[in-house]
Scaffold this motif. Structure first.
Motif, short mmCIF file in Angstrom:
data_model
loop_
_atom_site.label_atom_id
_atom_site.label_comp_id
_atom_site.label_asym_id
_atom_site.label_seq_id
_atom_site.Cartn_x
_atom_site.Cartn_y
_atom_site.Cartn_z
N TYR A 134 0.82 -1.22 0.00
CA TYR A 134 0.00 0.00 0.00
C TYR A 134 0.85 1.27 0.00
CZ TYR A 134 -4.86 -1.31 -0.01
OH TYR A 134 -6.10 -1.73 -0.40
N ASN A 135 2.04 1.19 0.59
CA ASN A 135 2.90 2.36 0.57
C ASN A 135 3.20 2.75 -0.88
OD1 ASN A 135 4.81 4.33 1.71
ND2 ASN A 135 6.34 3.03 0.74
N TYR A 136 3.51 1.73 -1.68
CA TYR A 136 3.75 2.00 -3.11
C TYR A 136 2.44 2.47 -3.77
CZ TYR A 136 5.34 1.77 -7.89
OH TYR A 136 5.67 2.13 -9.17
N HIS A 137 1.39 1.71 -3.53
CA HIS A 137 0.12 1.91 -4.24
C HIS A 137 -0.44 3.32 -4.01
CE1 HIS A 137 -3.34 0.64 -6.42
NE2 HIS A 137 -4.16 0.62 -5.40
N LEU A 138 -0.50 3.72 -2.75
CA LEU A 138 -1.13 5.02 -2.45
C LEU A 138 -0.31 6.18 -3.02
CD1 LEU A 138 -2.49 4.41 1.16
CD2 LEU A 138 -3.77 4.41 -0.99
N GLN A 139 1.01 6.05 -2.96
CA GLN A 139 1.84 7.12 -3.56
C GLN A 139 1.63 7.19 -5.06
OE1 GLN A 139 6.01 7.83 -2.38
NE2 GLN A 139 5.76 6.15 -0.95
N ALA A 140 1.51 6.00 -5.69
CA ALA A 140 1.30 5.98 -7.14
C ALA A 140 -0.07 6.59 -7.48
CB ALA A 140 1.38 4.54 -7.65
N LEU A 141 -1.06 6.31 -6.62
CA LEU A 141 -2.40 6.86 -6.87
C LEU A 141 -2.43 8.38 -6.70
CD1 LEU A 141 -4.81 4.19 -5.29
CD2 LEU A 141 -4.15 4.50 -7.70
N LYS A 142 -1.65 8.87 -5.74
CA LYS A 142 -1.55 10.33 -5.57
C LYS A 142 -1.04 10.98 -6.85
CE LYS A 142 -0.30 10.50 -0.80
NZ LYS A 142 0.68 10.87 0.24
N GLU A 143 0.01 10.39 -7.39
CA GLU A 143 0.59 10.91 -8.64
C GLU A 143 -0.46 10.84 -9.76
OE1 GLU A 143 3.63 8.49 -10.46
OE2 GLU A 143 4.59 10.19 -11.43
N LEU A 144 -1.20 9.74 -9.80
CA LEU A 144 -2.24 9.58 -10.81
C LEU A 144 -3.32 10.64 -10.65
CD1 LEU A 144 -3.54 7.90 -13.11
CD2 LEU A 144 -4.60 6.47 -11.35
#
Length: 482
Positions: A86-96
Motif C-alpha cells: 500500500y505504501n507504493y500503491h497510495l503514492q502511485a495513486l496520488k501521482e495519478l
DNA sequence: ATCGGCTCGCGCAA
DNA sequence: TGCGCGAAGCCGAT
C-alpha cells in the motif's frame, strides 16, 4: 445495430485504441440514454500515460460528450495486501490523481467489494459506459463475472482493454500454451502490429467542479492491510520514477545484460519489474523505448546472435525474452488456467512424478514461519530470504533456487507451492502478479519446463543445488550483502 | 573443465 | 508417424 454503426463512424474523429485490444463484456441494447459519465475502473494499470484503457474511455467520453471519471477500488482485506504494497500503491495513486486533475478528470477511490462498490457508483451516476483494464487473477475474474451479470440487467455497456500486454492476451493465443517455444512464434508474429505508440490523454473540455469532486484527502485513507510488513523506502514510486529507471537501464544496464543479470552478487537486473507489476510502466513503452534506443525495428533483434555470447545482440534478445516473451507467457497461463498458483496447475508429468515422490523422506522440514524469518541451515537460502525481507525484491536467479529449496524442505508439493506463493505475495514489491505465480510453478511444478531425470522428492522436476548458483557469482559476496 | 545422457510431449514436416 | 528441441541442471566419465 444502427447505433453501433453510427458509433463507429463518430469514433473515427479520434485516434482509437486498436480494436483487438478491446473485449466487449456487456454490449448495449440500443438505445442507451444514460446521461452519466464514462467510468474507467482501473484494477491494475494505475498510470496516466501509456494507458489504453484510459485512452479508450476518454475516446468514448469525447465522442459522446460525457464526463470522464476514473475509479480505483482499494483491495479488500482478503487479498492479503500489506503496508509495503500500500505504501507504493497510495503514492502511485496520488501521482495519478494530480495528473488526472490537470486534465479535468476526477479520480474516485472506492472501498469494499469491487463489484458492489462499482455497481453502486455506476447506478448513482447513471453511467453511460464502463471501461476496465485486465488482471488475469481469480479474484478479479470473479468480481467481474458477478458485475457483468448485473450490468446486463441494467444495460450498461462494458469494454475491457488489455493495456498490460504488448500483444493482448486473447490475441496472442486462444489456449494455455505449453512452453515458451510454442508461444514465442505467435508473439513475434503479432509484435509489429501491436508495437505502436500510445495515444496521449488530453484535457477534457470542462473543468472539474471542486464541489462535486474535491481533492482526495489521502491522509484520511487507511486501508486494511498487514501492517507488520514494513514499507521499502529504497524504491522510488510511480510513473516518472519508472521512466527514469527505464532510461537508466537502456543507457547503463543493457550492455552485458545477458551475462550479468544472473550474477547474484551484482545488481545488474533491469529494476523494472516492480513498475510493471504495480502498473506504473507499460511493457509496450519499454519495447518502444528500446527500439528508439537501438534506432532500428525490434524485429531485427529477436534472434539471439550465433557468434559469441557477449554481443549486443545477445543482450537485446535476452531482454526481449524477459520483458516480452516470458512476461506474456505468464499472463497467458493465468488467463487460461485458474489453478495458476497451486498443484493442480502443474503439467501432468510433474503432477504424476511429484505424487510418486510423496513418501520420500526429506532431510529438512521447515514451517512457513521458519522460512519467512530465514531460519534454515542454508546460509545462501537465508540470505535470499533476507534480501526479500529487507529490500522487497529478490535477485532473479536466486528466486529459482529459493523456490526449489522450499519444495525440498516441506511436507508436500502443495504445501511448498502454497508457502512460496504466500511469501512471494507478502514480501515482494512485484508480488500478486502472474510473473510471480508462474515463477513459483516453474520451480516447484515444472511449468513451461521439461522433465528431467527422476530424483527423490522432486520427481521429474528440475533439481538445483548451490553448485549451479556458484556458476553465477560469488555466494560469499551475496551472503555478505544480506 | 567439458560432454553426453537423462526424459516428455508439442508442433511441424512428411 | 517421426523428429527436433526445449529457462536458468545434475551426474558421472573423461
Amino acid at each position: 445495430m444502427e447505433l453501433a454503426a453510427s458509433t463507429k463512424l463518430s469514433l473515427l474523429k479520434f485516434d482509437m485504441v486498436q480494436e483487438e485490444r478491446i473485449r466487449r463484456i456487456v454490449t448495449p441494447l440500443p438505445p442507451t440514454l444514460s446521461p452519466g459519465p464514462v467510468v474507467c475502473a482501473l484494477g491494475r494499470d494505475f498510470r496516466l500515460n501509456d494507458n489504453d484503457a484510459l485512452h479508450h474511455a476518454q475516446t468514448l467520453a469525447l465522442t459522446f460528450q460525457k464526463p470522464l471519471i476514473v475509479t480505483v477500488c482499494l483491495w479488500p482485506k482478503h487479498t492479503g495486501a500489506t503496508r509495503r504494497m500500500y505504501n507504493y500503491h497510495l503514492q502511485a495513486l496520488k501521482e495519478l490523481e494530480s495528473g488526472l486533475r490537470k486534465l479535468s478528470v476526477a479520480l474516485i477511490i472506492l472501498h469494499g467489494k469491487e463489484d458492489d462498490a462499482l455497481y453502486e457508483l455506476l447506478c448513482k451516476t447513471k453511467a453511460f459506459h464502463l471501461v476496465t483494464d485486465v488482471l488475469p487473477l481469480r479474484f478479479s475474474k470473479r468480481w467481474k463475472a458477478r458485475l457483468a451479470q448485473r450490468l446486463h440487467k441494467i444495460n450498461t455497456p462494458w469494454d475491457e482493454v488489455d493495456t498490460h500486454n504488448v500483444v493482448p492476451v486473447w490475441e496472442a493465443s486462444t489456449k494455455a500454451e505449453f512452453a515458451a517455444r510454442t508461444i514465442r512464434p505467435k508473439l513475434f508474429h503479432k509484435l509489429a502490429h501491436f508495437l505502436v505508440p500510445h495515444e496521449k490523454i488530453t484535457a477534457m473540455p470542462h473543468t472539474l467542479s471542486s464541489l462535486e469532486h474535491p481533492a482526495i484527502l489521502w491522509h484520511t485513507i487507511t486501508p486494511e492491510c498487514d501492517e507488520s510488513v514494513g514499507e521499502i523506502v529504497s524504491v522510488k514510486v510511480g510513473e516518472s520514477a519508472a521512466l527514469i529507471q527505464l532510461q537508466h537501464f537502456l543507457s547503463e544496464g543493457l550492455k552485458g545484460y545477458a551475462l550479468r543479470r544472473n550474477i547474484i552478487h551484482e545488481n545488474r537486473q533491469s529494476g523494472l519489474s516492480v513498475y510493471i507489476s504495480r502498473g506504473s510502466l507499460s511493457r509496450r513503452r519499454i519495447l518502444l523505448e528500446l527500439e528508439k534506443h537501438l534506432g532500428s525495428k525490434l524485429a531485427l533483434h529477436i534472434e539471439p546472435s550465433k557468434n559469441g555470447s557477449g554481443s549486443d545482440q545477445t543482450d537485446i534478445s535476452a531482454f526481449i525474452e524477459e520483458c516480452f516473451i516470458r512476461a506474456e507467457l505468464a499472463e497467458n497461463f493465468c488467463f487460461y488456467n485458474d489453478n495458476y498458483d497451486n498443484f493442480n496447475g502443474f503439467p501432468s508429468w510433474a503432477k504424476e512424478t511429484l505424487t510418486q515422490a510423496r513418501g520420500d523422506s526429506r532431510d529438512y522440514i521447515y514451517t512457513r514461519d521458519e522460512l519467512a524469518t530465514a531460519k534454515t541451515h542454508d546460509e545462501l537460502w537465508n540470505a535470499a530470504q533476507r534480501e526479500l525481507l529487507t529490500t522487497g525484491k529478490m535477485h532473479g536467479y536466486m528466486r529459482m533456487y529459493w523456490a526449489k529449496k522450499i519444495l525440498e524442505w516441506t511436507e508436500s508439493p502443495e504445501e511448498a507451492m502454497h508457502i512460496a506463493v504466500d511469501l512471494n505475495d507478502t514480501y515482494e514489491l512485484d508480488g500478486c502478479d502472474p510473473n510471480g505465480y508462474v515463477g513459483c510453478a516453474w520451480a516447484i511444478g515444472g511449468l513451461h519446463d521439461r522433465p528431467w531425470f527422476r530424483r527423490p522428492v522432486f520427481g521429474a522436476v528440475r533439481y538445483m543445488t548451490s553448485h549451479a548458483v556458484k556458476k553465477h557469482g560469488s555466494i560469499e559476496a551475496y551472503i555478505a550483502k544480506y
